[in-house]
Design an enzyme around this catalytic site. Structure first.
Site, short mmCIF file in Angstrom:
data_model
loop_
_atom_site.label_atom_id
_atom_site.label_comp_id
_atom_site.label_asym_id
_atom_site.label_seq_id
_atom_site.Cartn_x
_atom_site.Cartn_y
_atom_site.Cartn_z
CG ASP A 53 -1.49 1.10 0.78
OD1 ASP A 53 -2.43 1.38 0.50
OD2 ASP A 53 -2.11 1.89 2.44
CB SER A 54 0.24 4.86 -0.11
OG SER A 54 -0.98 4.37 0.54
CB CYS B 131 -3.17 1.08 -2.60
SG CYS B 131 -3.31 2.56 -3.29
CG ASN B 132 -10.15 1.28 -2.77
OD1 ASN B 132 -10.74 0.49 -3.06
ND2 ASN B 132 -9.51 0.77 -1.21
CG HIS C 203 -4.71 4.68 5.02
ND1 HIS C 203 -4.29 4.99 2.92
CD2 HIS C 203 -3.76 5.15 5.45
CE1 HIS C 203 -2.64 4.52 3.37
NE2 HIS C 203 -2.05 5.38 4.99
CB CYS D 241 -9.18 4.98 1.03
SG CYS D 241 -7.89 4.99 1.70
CD GLU E 282 0.82 6.43 5.49
OE1 GLU E 282 2.30 6.38 5.84
OE2 GLU E 282 0.29 5.12 5.34
N GLY F 116 -2.77 9.92 -2.89
CA GLY F 116 -4.15 10.11 -4.11
C GLY F 116 -3.68 11.91 -4.24
#
Ligand code: DGL
Length: 294
Positions: free
Chosen positions: A27-28, A90-91, A202, A200, A168, A60
């Site tokens: 993922d990011s 990750c979308n 997250h 998302c 994050e 994003g």
């Protein structure tokens, strides 16, 4: 849809060695840990390698080429470390780059996409909110999803500016975060929404904060369990399911930043105590910055 990529066995690995190889999840940043949680529950015998590209999060608000560049570089990095399959958790990365990256990598890929279909199936008021990143919402892939399912259901699409950054920092409940969420969710409630797509990876970590605002007025759609099941199907199709080890292996965590927040979030929200190794994963778009940092 099942992934169409060739399996590692097609590239000469012995079937046993291939099935005992780890699964890569990327993922990011830390959001993919919500997918990792579902994968561990569904496939406890599988070894997992997780990469958070936190140095370059959030994706994003990046351009499409940057997102594709990083997704390919991290996919190649994981494949080079022996991953037998890749979950793009990750979308945003899936929406922008999965078709391209799938062609380039020699392992099966599983992506994620906002749960527009389940929302359209279950909304009674026929109004549903979608919270996702700006890059996901503008992607052709997401627009195609909407076209397919929005015929008799109205989708209110809201970019979740600031939410990825909060997770994050391991912020899943500050006053500042609640104010942001309030601003995004109140108009959906006012418009009669009864369903909210968490578009998302997250955002599932914000479920308690969201519940505090919306109570039971919105059904939350998180697709992580469906992704884990899809991964199971893909592994089975390719003959890649691991045999059960004596003890469930701990995931191996990697981060492109110092990994401090990853370790904290994994410990507090997933109850996984594991070290995070900081790694450099160069790519075309970040090569200059990486060489300055080295
Ligand atoms: N978890 C990512 C997603 O699902 C967040 C993208 C970002 O870094 O903005 O889209």
């Amino acid at each position: 849809m099942p992934a169409q990529s060739p399996s590692p066995t097609a590239f000469g690995l012995a079937a046993d060695a291939a099935s005992q190889a780890p699964i890569g999840i990327f993922d990011s940043g830390l959001g993919g840990l919500s997918v990792l949680r579902a994968v561990r529950a569904q496939l406890p015998e599988e070894a997992l390698l997780y990469v958070a590209d936190s140095l370059y999060a959030p994706y994003g608000e990046r351009d499409d080429d940057f997102i594709t560049d990083r997704t390919l570089a991290i996919g190649e990095w994981l494949a080079a470390r022996g991953a037998k399959a890749l979950v793009v958790a990750c979308n945003t990365a899936t929406a922008q780059s999965i078709a391209y990256v799938r062609e380039k990598l020699p392992i099966p890929l599983v992506g994620v996409e906002p749960g527009v279909k389940p929302a359209a199936l279950q909304s009674k008021s026929r109004v549903a909110g979608v919270l996702a990143t700006q890059a996901t919402l503008r992607s052709a892939r997401f627009q195609g999803l909407l076209e397919r399912y929005a015929a008799d259901c109205r989708f209110l699409c809201q970019p979740g500016h600031g939410l990825v950054q909060a997770v994050e920092r391991c912020d899943v409940g500050s006053a500042e975060l609640r104010t942001l969420l309030h601003g995004y969710l109140e108009p959906m409630l006012d418009a009669g929404a009864d369903t909210l797509v968490l578009g998302c990876t997250h955002y599932p970590f914000l479920d308690a904060a969201i519940r505090d605002i919306v109570g039971q007025r919105l059904a939350l759609i998180d697709t992580s369990v469906a992704i884990a099941r899809q991964l199971e199907r893909v592994l089975e199709q390719h003959g890649l399911r691991a045999a059960a080890p004596a003890a469930a292996p701990l995931p191996r965590f990697y981060s492109t930043d110092d990994g401090r927040h990853q370790q904290q979030l994994a410990a507090t929200l997933l109850q996984i105590d594991a070290a995070v190794e900081q790694v450099l994963i160069p790519s075309r778009r970040t090569a200059a910055a990486d060489s300055r940092a080295a």
